[in-house]
Design a protein around this motif. Structure first.
Motif, mmCIF file in Angstrom:
data_model
loop_
_atom_site.group_PDB
_atom_site.id
_atom_site.type_symbol
_atom_site.label_atom_id
_atom_site.label_comp_id
_atom_site.label_asym_id
_atom_site.label_seq_id
_atom_site.Cartn_x
_atom_site.Cartn_y
_atom_site.Cartn_z
ATOM 1 N N ASP A 176 35.599 4.286 73.993
ATOM 2 C CA ASP A 176 35.699 4.549 72.540
ATOM 3 C C ASP A 176 34.318 4.524 71.897
ATOM 4 O O ASP A 176 34.180 4.614 70.685
ATOM 5 N N ASP A 177 33.279 4.417 72.736
ATOM 6 C CA ASP A 177 31.913 4.449 72.199
ATOM 7 C C ASP A 177 31.039 5.258 73.146
ATOM 8 O O ASP A 177 30.552 4.758 74.160
ATOM 9 N N TYR A 178 30.854 6.538 72.823
ATOM 10 C CA TYR A 178 30.163 7.464 73.725
ATOM 11 C C TYR A 178 28.754 6.993 74.051
ATOM 12 O O TYR A 178 28.205 7.359 75.080
ATOM 13 N N THR A 179 28.165 6.181 73.172
ATOM 14 C CA THR A 179 26.747 5.835 73.405
ATOM 15 C C THR A 179 26.603 4.678 74.392
ATOM 16 O O THR A 179 25.498 4.311 74.749
ATOM 17 N N ARG A 180 27.729 4.111 74.815
ATOM 18 C CA ARG A 180 27.623 3.016 75.791
ATOM 19 C C ARG A 180 26.914 3.528 77.040
ATOM 20 O O ARG A 180 27.236 4.606 77.548
ATOM 21 N N PRO A 181 25.953 2.771 77.591
ATOM 22 C CA PRO A 181 25.267 3.251 78.803
ATOM 23 C C PRO A 181 26.234 3.392 79.982
ATOM 24 O O PRO A 181 25.964 4.120 80.921
ATOM 25 N N ASP A 182 27.409 2.732 79.899
ATOM 26 C CA ASP A 182 28.370 2.852 81.005
ATOM 27 C C ASP A 182 29.529 3.777 80.642
ATOM 28 O O ASP A 182 30.539 3.792 81.340
ATOM 29 N N ALA A 183 29.378 4.546 79.580
ATOM 30 C CA ALA A 183 30.367 5.603 79.289
ATOM 31 C C ALA A 183 30.024 6.821 80.133
ATOM 32 O O ALA A 183 28.871 7.023 80.505
ATOM 33 N N MET A 184 31.048 7.605 80.469
ATOM 34 C CA MET A 184 30.799 8.842 81.228
ATOM 35 C C MET A 184 31.207 10.029 80.382
ATOM 36 O O MET A 184 31.989 9.896 79.440
ATOM 37 N N LEU A 185 30.678 11.200 80.726
ATOM 38 C CA LEU A 185 31.129 12.442 80.108
ATOM 39 C C LEU A 185 32.281 12.973 80.948
ATOM 40 O O LEU A 185 32.193 12.984 82.180
ATOM 41 N N ALA A 186 33.344 13.401 80.289
ATOM 42 C CA ALA A 186 34.453 14.027 81.008
ATOM 43 C C ALA A 186 34.300 15.545 80.920
ATOM 44 O O ALA A 186 33.474 16.055 80.155
ATOM 45 N N CYS A 187 35.116 16.242 81.707
ATOM 46 C CA CYS A 187 35.026 17.703 81.749
ATOM 47 C C CYS A 187 36.428 18.272 81.904
ATOM 48 O O CYS A 187 37.023 18.171 82.986
ATOM 49 N N ALA A 188 36.965 18.845 80.865
ATOM 50 C CA ALA A 188 38.318 19.420 80.934
ATOM 51 C C ALA A 188 38.233 20.726 81.715
ATOM 52 O O ALA A 188 37.483 21.634 81.346
ATOM 53 N N LYS A 189 38.963 20.775 82.819
ATOM 54 C CA LYS A 189 38.885 21.967 83.674
ATOM 55 C C LYS A 189 40.258 22.313 84.206
ATOM 56 O O LYS A 189 41.183 21.486 84.126
ATOM 57 N N HIS A 190 40.433 23.567 84.699
ATOM 58 C CA HIS A 190 39.521 24.700 84.651
ATOM 59 C C HIS A 190 40.039 25.605 83.556
ATOM 60 O O HIS A 190 41.153 26.110 83.671
ATOM 61 N N LYS A 337 24.534 12.787 72.006
ATOM 62 C CA LYS A 337 25.791 12.138 71.575
ATOM 63 C C LYS A 337 26.189 11.038 72.567
ATOM 64 O O LYS A 337 26.735 10.007 72.184
ATOM 65 N N PHE A 338 25.888 11.259 73.859
ATOM 66 C CA PHE A 338 26.273 10.278 74.878
ATOM 67 C C PHE A 338 25.114 9.350 75.238
ATOM 68 O O PHE A 338 25.103 8.727 76.297
ATOM 69 N N GLY A 339 24.101 9.307 74.341
ATOM 70 C CA GLY A 339 23.081 8.283 74.492
ATOM 71 C C GLY A 339 22.151 8.473 75.660
ATOM 72 O O GLY A 339 21.456 7.547 76.081
ATOM 73 N N LEU A 340 22.130 9.691 76.223
ATOM 74 C CA LEU A 340 21.347 9.906 77.442
ATOM 75 C C LEU A 340 19.850 9.808 77.179
ATOM 76 O O LEU A 340 19.085 9.345 78.030
ATOM 77 N N PHE A 341 19.418 10.166 75.990
ATOM 78 C CA PHE A 341 17.982 10.079 75.691
ATOM 79 C C PHE A 341 17.567 8.605 75.572
ATOM 80 O O PHE A 341 16.471 8.219 75.926
#
Ligand code: GLC
Length: 715
Positions: A176-190, A337-341
């Motif tokens: 529920d917090d995208y910026t968490r360093p242990d959050a992952m990005l999901a990918c809705a496929k296909h 948005k996901f805190g990667l920087f």
């Protein structure tokens, strides 16, 4: 404009053309030569590195993910390049990492989406601790095709379950917090329609009307976008002759303008290249790069079509700077948005493996479906003597399922060992086809246990099969067991739906276990000995014969009464001369070790104004459930709806609500469902939501053949 959008524009303004072209490129790396790989990162400045090295990732061993290597590559990207944009490491974390959970088609049989969300949270913890930041999951391809190997990766045949699965898995991955360093990005496929591959032949053409697309293939993606899914993967297939990866209608008009998606789109493996190498859609690589970029693909998975052609396309003004900037911005915004920087390096976290193993076993056990239990043979006491046979009695790893690239084999046990671990007093004697004929070998047995299954490599990508019944050798051992005169307990470990046909009569008790992951064998023992009461329900139809396909519960009525799925056929009509039109077991089906009675089904009003529904009023349907048996059990009341007359023909039944209720013997509970506007409407070909006045039938029961019926009217 919010913070990360502003910052992304600033970053974009400082990037060279080459750096922008690198950002829309996903590559893999040579794990054996990290120095060369770091040089590659400096040279290309890729947007992402895919941790998969073969085209058919799901059933082939992949190089192990090593966090140190990823951090070295990341250090090069963020400290030794001009743009200093962090890399995004992606991997096929589909239904597990070191601990494999049931394949999605199996886990949706649990109908326990709270547990599924907790399971994906556990999966996230394991994968992110290994340095994987981006999961190419959830796979949301609804399908009616058991011949298609990838049906096992998706949520089944029902759009409502597909939406529940999308919500649960994305929340588990992204937290529920995208910026968490242990959050992952999901990918809705296909995205979109891959599950409609003609004939169940993988990668094949699909013919999907806009009406069908909007109401069956899109719902799970609609929910994924509502849940804020970070990325979407464009599918290999075409829809009505236009490849998805080159379709502006699908990737921009539908996905972005209609559904409101704001993340970035990555193509599937070399799908851009396929626009000109396999499909006769684009002229050449340049044309393919232009077409895909302008359609709405923002990142090119591994074929370098963007990397090799965008500069020329810009110089010849075949694409505009905006075409490229739009894609780069989406990628950078998502990374911000996901805190990667702020946290580019791999997450140094730990997790509780034993807790995850318990979750995996619970989900696998809850996903097991009891199809038969004549004379209440099950549960076993654990003191029986069983003659056991079948190709999966000594199997374990094959049940971790396809797309289990990082599972730890040391955590897997076999069915035989799990049974003996769970019941030390159990006596198991081997019997092969001949010994069961020679009754002497089994005369002291209480039952014959037949454990049958299909290898995981016969499911997943590029694993379509035309014959979905038991193999000849499986049928032969089953017939021998049946002829022995002993009662036969069947345990079926098939990831994809199969057509048992008349063979189902040869079992006295039958468990449908799917591919339950690392703890599959332990879960089978849990249910066989009653430690966990069987509570799974089929998330797909089990057909009687492959010749019936496609056969699914929420089909549209024919022009005459020919709906044998619901045993609703005119006497002078039949579905087939040579076969029933009914399934072996319908969607939503599953038994328990006890019995339930659902009664007092009522609605708080039989008429309601559509305008009131539109203003948020809900209808409440109430009912009572009682456990009339002698054992504790979990009942799964399901509510279905049918729109009796609409401007488009509507399905015979559509699942709109369900709940899981655990009851002790003779315990009863009064329950209710609130139903809202969403339950009564459908989407037009253009994606507008339509609710029309008229009569609706509501069905309540323990599977899609539910007979408790009430009628409500929208006025
Ligand atoms: C494969 C699959 C896709 C997977 C990707 C990376 O071909 O179609 O689901 O995520 O390539 O392995």
């Amino acid at each position: 404009m919010n913070g990360y959008k502003l910052r992304a524009k600033e970053i974009l303004s400082g990037m060279s053309l080459q750096e922008k072209i690198g950002q829309v490129t996903q590559v893999n790396f040579d794990a054996k030569d990290i120095e060369a790989s770091c040089q590659m990162v400096k040279r290309i400045c890729p947007g992402s590195i895919i941790l998969c090295w073969t085209e058919l990732g799901g059933n082939e061993k992949q190089q192990q993910v090593r966090r140190e290597a990823l951090d070295l590559l990341q250090k090069t990207a963020v400290e030794e390049t001009n743009s200093k944009i962090p890399l995004l490491f992606g991997r096929d974390v589909i239904h597990g990492h070191h601990i494999s959970f049931p394949v999605p088609l199996t886990m949706t049989q649990s109908f326990d989406f709270e547990l599924i969300e907790r399971s994906y949270d556990a999966i996230r913890q394991e994968a992110v601790a290994d340095g994987v930041k981006w999961a190419f999951a959830p796979m949301l391809d609804m399908s009616h095709e058991p011949r298609w190997g990838r049906i096992v990766e998706g949520p089944g045949e029902d759009p409502y379950l597909g939406s529940m699965f999308a919500r649960a898995s994305i929340r588990g991955f992204q937290t529920d917090d995208y910026t968490r360093p242990d959050a992952m990005l999901a990918c809705a496929k296909h995205f979109v329609g891959y599950g409609a591959s003609e004939g169940g032949r993988d990668y094949n053409h699909t013919e999907i009307s806009d009406y069908n697309l909007q109401n069956n293939y899109l719902p799970a993606f609609r929910t994924a976008v509502q849940e804020g899914v970070a990325t979407v993967m464009s599918a290999f297939n075409d829809v009505n002759g236009v490849p998805v990866t080159g379709s502006k209608k699908l990737l921009t008009t539908v996905l972005r303008d209609q559904l409101g998606f704001e993340g970035f789109v990555v193509s599937d493996w070399a799908a851009i290249q396929q626009l000109y190498t396999f499909g006769s859609f684009c002229e050449d690589a340049e044309d393919a790069a232009k077409t895909a970029l302008q359609a709405g693909v923002d990142m090119d998975m591994v074929c370098n079509t963007f990397y090799d052609n965008i500069q020329t396309l810009m110089e010849t003004q075949n694409i505009t700077a905006d075409d490229l900037d739009r894609a780069v911005l989406r990628i950078i915004e998502t990374k911000l948005k996901f805190g990667l920087f702020d946290n580019p390096y791999t997450y140094k976290g730990t997790y509780n493996r034993n807790e995850h193993l318990k979750l995996a076993e619970q989900l696998a056990a809850e996903s097991i479906v009891l199809l038969k239990n004549e004379d209440s043979i099950l549960p076993l006491s654990g003191k029986e003597t069983l003659s056991c046979c079948g190709n999966f009695i000594d199997e374990g790893e094959e049940m971790v399922g396809s797309w289990s690239v990082d599972y730890d084999p040391s955590l897997v046990t076999t069915v035989r060992r799990a049974l003996l671990n769970a019941a030390p007093s159990l006596r198991l004697t081997n019997c092969d086809e001949f010994s069961v004929y020679k009754r002497s070998a089994i005369k002291n047995s209480d039952y014959v246990l037949v454990v049958l299954g299909q290898e995981r490599s016969v499911s997943g990508e590029a694993a379509s099969i035309a014959h979905i019944s038991l193999s000849d050798s499986q049928r032969s051992i089953l017939r021998a067991a049946h002829s022995s005169g002993k009662k036969v307990i069947g345990v079926l470990c098939f990831a994809r739906p199969i057509a048992l046909g008349e063979d189902k009569e040869l079992f006295d008790a039958l468990l449908w276990c799917g591919h339950g992951g690392t703890k599959a064998a332990d879960a089978i023992a849990d249910v066989l000995f009653g430690k966990v009461s069987p509570q799974g329900r089929l998330s797909f139809t089990l057909p009687h014969d492959v010749g019936q396909l496609p056969l699914y519960y929420n089909s549209l009525p024919g022009s005459r009464r020919i709906n044998e799925y619901y045993n609703d056929v005119d006497p002078e009509h039949s579905n087939y001369y040579d076969c029933t039109g009914a399934p072996d077991y319908p969607f939503g089906y599953g038994l328990s070790y006890t019995k339930f009675d659902i009664s007092d089904f009522s609605c708080d009003c039989s008429e309601i104004k559509t305008a009131d529904l539109k203003s948020g009023k809900k209808l409440r349907v109430s009912f009572k459930v009682i456990n009339t048996g002698e054992k504790e059990g979990v009942c799964l009341p399901q509510l279905y709806i049918r729109d009796l007359k609409a401007s488009r023909i509507r399905p015979l039944r559509s699942l709109i609500r369900f709940c899981r209720v655990s009851l002790l013997p003779l315990e009863s509970k009064a329950l209710y469902f609130d139903i809202d506007l969403e339950c009564f409407g459908f989407y037009s070909e253009l994606g507008e939501f339509i609710v029309e006045n008229g009569e609706f039938e509501l069905y309540l029961g323990e599977n899609s053949l539910a007979e408790n019926k009430i009628t409500v009217k929208l006025i």
